[in-house]
Design a protein around this motif. Structure first.
Motif, PDB file in Angstrom:
ATOM      1  N   ALA B 239      46.216  46.219  41.388  1.00  0.00           N
ATOM      2  CA  ALA B 239      45.193  46.228  40.501  1.00  0.00           C
ATOM      3  C   ALA B 239      44.665  46.460  38.782  1.00  0.00           C
ATOM      4  CB  ALA B 239      45.093  47.536  40.856  1.00  0.00           C
ATOM      5  N   VAL B 240      43.973  46.243  37.951  1.00  0.00           N
ATOM      6  CA  VAL B 240      44.165  45.812  36.518  1.00  0.00           C
ATOM      7  C   VAL B 240      44.604  46.791  35.435  1.00  0.00           C
ATOM      8  CG1 VAL B 240      41.754  44.092  36.588  1.00  0.00           C
ATOM      9  CG2 VAL B 240      41.619  46.262  36.273  1.00  0.00           C
ATOM     10  N   ASP B 241      44.553  47.772  35.873  1.00  0.00           N
ATOM     11  CA  ASP B 241      44.968  48.908  35.322  1.00  0.00           C
ATOM     12  C   ASP B 241      44.865  50.361  36.216  1.00  0.00           C
ATOM     13  OD1 ASP B 241      42.082  50.199  35.601  1.00  0.00           O
ATOM     14  OD2 ASP B 241      41.915  49.310  33.660  1.00  0.00           O
ATOM     15  N   GLU B 242      45.916  50.880  35.952  1.00  0.00           N
ATOM     16  CA  GLU B 242      46.080  52.269  36.296  1.00  0.00           C
ATOM     17  C   GLU B 242      45.058  53.369  37.140  1.00  0.00           C
ATOM     18  OE1 GLU B 242      48.062  55.361  33.820  1.00  0.00           O
ATOM     19  OE2 GLU B 242      48.814  56.331  35.382  1.00  0.00           O
ATOM     20  N   ASP B 243      43.573  53.410  36.041  1.00  0.00           N
ATOM     21  CA  ASP B 243      42.434  53.507  36.857  1.00  0.00           C
ATOM     22  C   ASP B 243      42.164  53.093  38.432  1.00  0.00           C
ATOM     23  OD1 ASP B 243      42.345  56.096  34.810  1.00  0.00           O
ATOM     24  OD2 ASP B 243      40.970  54.755  33.849  1.00  0.00           O
ATOM     25  N   ALA B 244      42.053  50.909  37.906  1.00  0.00           N
ATOM     26  CA  ALA B 244      41.366  50.701  39.770  1.00  0.00           C
ATOM     27  C   ALA B 244      42.367  51.398  40.307  1.00  0.00           C
ATOM     28  CB  ALA B 244      41.846  49.439  38.911  1.00  0.00           C
ATOM     29  N   ALA B 245      43.528  51.721  40.281  1.00  0.00           N
ATOM     30  CA  ALA B 245      44.897  51.988  41.249  1.00  0.00           C
ATOM     31  C   ALA B 245      44.271  52.892  42.282  1.00  0.00           C
ATOM     32  CB  ALA B 245      46.644  51.592  40.209  1.00  0.00           C
ATOM     33  N   LYS B 246      43.985  53.793  41.129  1.00  0.00           N
ATOM     34  CA  LYS B 246      44.072  55.024  41.522  1.00  0.00           C
ATOM     35  C   LYS B 246      42.601  55.062  42.243  1.00  0.00           C
ATOM     36  CE  LYS B 246      45.895  58.139  38.113  1.00  0.00           C
ATOM     37  NZ  LYS B 246      45.535  58.818  36.686  1.00  0.00           N
ATOM     38  N   GLU B 247      41.771  54.337  41.986  1.00  0.00           N
ATOM     39  CA  GLU B 247      40.247  54.253  42.528  1.00  0.00           C
ATOM     40  C   GLU B 247      40.921  53.954  44.082  1.00  0.00           C
ATOM     41  OE1 GLU B 247      36.812  52.508  40.470  1.00  0.00           O
ATOM     42  OE2 GLU B 247      36.344  52.375  41.985  1.00  0.00           O
TER      43      GLU B 247
END
Lengths: 143, 261
Positions: B239-247
């Motif tokens: 995932a490109v960043d933490e927000d993308a990982a959470k989503e």
């Protein structure tokens, strides 16, 4: 209620902790393999639903969720604190708000319940000391 | 750019990606080792490229209770379908999460590539010529960095990158003194009097810093999401960043893991 029906829970624990195959569970319970498969799928989905409800109630993001071992790690959205959730068979989810806990007189029943649940899911095997057992459980959840 | 992409650590894409690393490492020295070996080296190099492209993560789709991972560039070559997900973890968010625990086999080609110069010395019974060294050390450095990425926990890896950054900067400063003194001894004049050499040196160093900064930013910003299915197989998604990982984690929990509730 945040609980899985008793029979489903039994099937899930047999598959998770005792590593029994679906065929063997079916033979033991006297049902068909298809019934066991369906029950397992539904039990896992319900456990996920329970965990997601807990995550929402605690305003947290899921860092790890394992429905085979009955646990979840959360990170609180506001404080960033880590929360450890374990499903206690027959009772529902139990939340541990700290990485270290003193299992003194007041906390002892809580610690015992948590370690017993972890043992029933096969996260921890034998233990002498409650605090060490909890530290082992958290270590295994975090790796 | 996609927010999520499959990582080639499992199944056929995993094997191809690992093999491509080895082929790159083997092909580089072969290409400067005589005409016959040059052709062989070139062939291996392009086979390595094809394998790397075929195993490149392309797309992640979540629908009908399953996660579909597609691989290949510029067109789809492989498709892995993951259903019956029993575990999902954002490895970067775990205190002791590391890739090695789940993808042990991937470490073998990285180790082979890392120790390639040693294998060369062992096979040839002699030290490589100086002009040959860069060809042996480039794959070795890449292999070592991947080995460290796999073996360390993500928390330790972030610390490692920080200290590696300090080391790169301090080594470059020390190396500058060495280069300046070597230049002076060789040509009898200071390097500052030769604009051409000085510009090349500065450009080279800037490239090193830029490459390191890019690598550090990519390696520490991206998150790795691990999936385990009912058969105990593991899959990794970047995932490109933490927000993308959470989503992504939320989407998988709601649309895949909770499907039969």
């Amino acid at each position: 209620m945040l609980k899985i029906p008793r029979r489903m829970e039994e099937v899930l624990l047999m598959a998770s902790q005792r590593k029994m195959r679906e065929v063997d569970i079916a033979a033991k319970l006297g049902v068909t393999k298809q019934a066991v498969s369906k029950s397992l799928r539904e039990a896992r989905a319900r456990l996920t639903q329970i965990f997601l409800t807990v995550a929402e109630l605690l305003n947290s993001d899921i860092a790890r969720i394992n429905v085979e071992k009955g646990f979840m790690i959360l990170r609180n959205r506001q404080t960033g604190a880590r929360l450890y959730v374990i499903y206690v068979p027959g009772q529902g989810p139990l939340v541990l708000f700290a990485e270290k806990i003193e299992c003194t007189s007041l906390n002892k029943p809580f610690c015992e319940k948590l370690v017993k649940a972890a043992k029933s899911w096969g996260i921890v095997e034998q233990y002498d000391n409650l605090e060490e057992a909890i530290s082992t459980i958290i270590g295994r959840m975090e790796e | 750019m996609e927010k999520w992409y499959p990582l080639p650590y499992s199944g056929v894409p995993g094997a191809l990606s690992a093999l491509s690393m080895v082929l790159f490492a083997v092909s580089l020295p072969l290409q400067i080792y005589g005409q016959n070996y040059f052709t062989l080296g070139l062939v291996l190099f392009w086979i390595g490229w094809l394998m790397a492209l075929a195993s490149a993560g392309r797309n992640v789709t979540i629908s009908e209770g399953r996660v579909t991972l597609t691989y290949g560039f510029p067109f789809r070559v492989f498709k892995l379908v993951v259903d019956g997900v029993v575990e999902m973890a954002d490895l970067n968010s775990l205190q002791r999460g590391k890739l090695f625990k789940y993808f042990k086999v991937q470490v073998i080609p990285y180790a082979v590539v890392t120790f390639y110069p040693l294998l060369y010395v062992a096979a040839k019974f002699s030290l490589p010529p100086i002009y040959f060294l860069a060809f042996l050390l480039i794959p070795s450095a890449v292999g070592l960095s991947l080995l460290i990425y796999f073996m360390l926990t993500f928390a330790s890896y972030r610390r490692f990158i920080k200290y590696a950054g300090y080391t790169v900067v301090s080594t470059t400063i020390i190396a500058n003194f060495g280069i300046a003194s070597y230049y002076n001894a060789a040509f009898g004049k200071p390097i500052t009097s030769d604009a051409h050499a000085l510009i090349l040196l500065i450009l080279g160093e800037l490239l090193i810093f830029l490459a390191f900064a890019l690598y550090a930013s990519l390696a520490t910003k991206r998150h790795v999401i691990l999936l385990e299915d009912t058969r105990g197989k593991h899959y990794a998604i970047g995932a490109v960043d933490e927000d993308a990982a959470k989503e992504l984690t939320r989407k998988i929990v709601e649309e895949v893991m909770m499907r039969d509730a």
